[in-house]
Design an enzyme around this catalytic site. Sequence first.
Site, PDB file in Angstrom:
ATOM      1  N   CYS A 299      66.429   8.517  62.241  1.00 51.38           N
ATOM      2  CA  CYS A 299      65.082   8.674  62.791  1.00 51.38           C
ATOM      3  C   CYS A 299      64.378   7.329  62.665  1.00 51.38           C
ATOM      4  O   CYS A 299      65.015   6.298  62.447  1.00 51.38           O
ATOM      5  CB  CYS A 299      64.311   9.823  62.132  1.00 51.38           C
TER       6      CYS A 299
ATOM      7  N   ASN B 256      63.231   7.067  58.266  1.00 52.43           N
ATOM      8  CA  ASN B 256      64.170   7.618  57.296  1.00 52.43           C
ATOM      9  C   ASN B 256      63.465   8.228  56.086  1.00 52.43           C
ATOM     10  O   ASN B 256      63.932   8.132  54.960  1.00 52.43           O
ATOM     11  CB  ASN B 256      65.201   6.573  56.863  1.00 52.43           C
TER      12      ASN B 256
ATOM     13  N   CYS C 242      61.352  11.419  56.917  1.00 51.36           N
ATOM     14  CA  CYS C 242      60.969  12.785  57.311  1.00 51.36           C
ATOM     15  C   CYS C 242      62.140  13.547  57.924  1.00 51.36           C
ATOM     16  O   CYS C 242      62.736  14.398  57.279  1.00 51.36           O
ATOM     17  CB  CYS C 242      59.810  12.766  58.317  1.00 51.36           C
ATOM     18  N   ARG C 243      62.456  13.221  59.176  1.00 49.21           N
ATOM     19  CA  ARG C 243      63.434  14.011  59.931  1.00 49.21           C
ATOM     20  C   ARG C 243      64.872  13.754  59.497  1.00 49.21           C
ATOM     21  O   ARG C 243      65.616  14.707  59.237  1.00 49.21           O
ATOM     22  CB  ARG C 243      63.285  13.737  61.430  1.00 49.21           C
ATOM     23  N   SER C 244      65.292  12.504  59.435  1.00 47.92           N
ATOM     24  CA  SER C 244      66.706  12.252  59.132  1.00 47.92           C
ATOM     25  C   SER C 244      67.104  12.656  57.712  1.00 47.92           C
ATOM     26  O   SER C 244      68.219  13.150  57.530  1.00 47.92           O
ATOM     27  CB  SER C 244      67.114  10.808  59.453  1.00 47.92           C
TER      28      SER C 244
ATOM     29  N   ASP D  22      58.167  14.126  65.437  1.00 49.36           N
ATOM     30  CA  ASP D  22      57.960  13.448  64.158  1.00 49.36           C
ATOM     31  C   ASP D  22      56.777  14.112  63.462  1.00 49.36           C
ATOM     32  O   ASP D  22      55.645  14.034  63.951  1.00 49.36           O
ATOM     33  CB  ASP D  22      57.679  11.966  64.393  1.00 49.36           C
TER      34      ASP D  22
END
Length: 155
Positions: free
Chosen positions: A9, A12, A14-16, A123
């Site tokens: 993401c 690095n 939140c999402r990933s 995001d």
Amino acid sequence: MPVKVLMVCLGNICRSPLAEGILASKLPQDKFTVDSAGTGSWHIGHAPDKRSIDVAQKNGLCIDGQKGRQFQTSDFDEFDYIYVMDNSNYRDVIHLAKTSEHKNKVHLILNELFPDENVDVPDPYYGSTNGFDTVYQMLDEVADIIAQKLIEKHS
């Protein structure tokens, strides 16, 4: 040698990290390794966002030991599959690819759920806390599909 999967993401945090933790929980650890990275450098060495850690814990996963790192061109050689969270990350990662083999490793993650629709994982960083719940559910659903495909292909 385990099959290596990288989740990418922007920062690095939140999402990933969520995608890493979720997918790793669905794959046999002796056959698969999952990691994550960001296209940006702002959060190198940082733990995931507290909201990501909290939503993971709420769903029975611990991701607080992860540390942010930036995507590197060497990741193309290191990893077998690279899943990116949105179209902007996809463009950034593809831009760094030197060969068609490298480009073929890069996949927009939600295309596994919505083929060829190029849907972004939103995001949640600047949104409300429930944005993290929404992202978790999206990633959990797509991780089921990815895990099944990987296990079938590499068993």
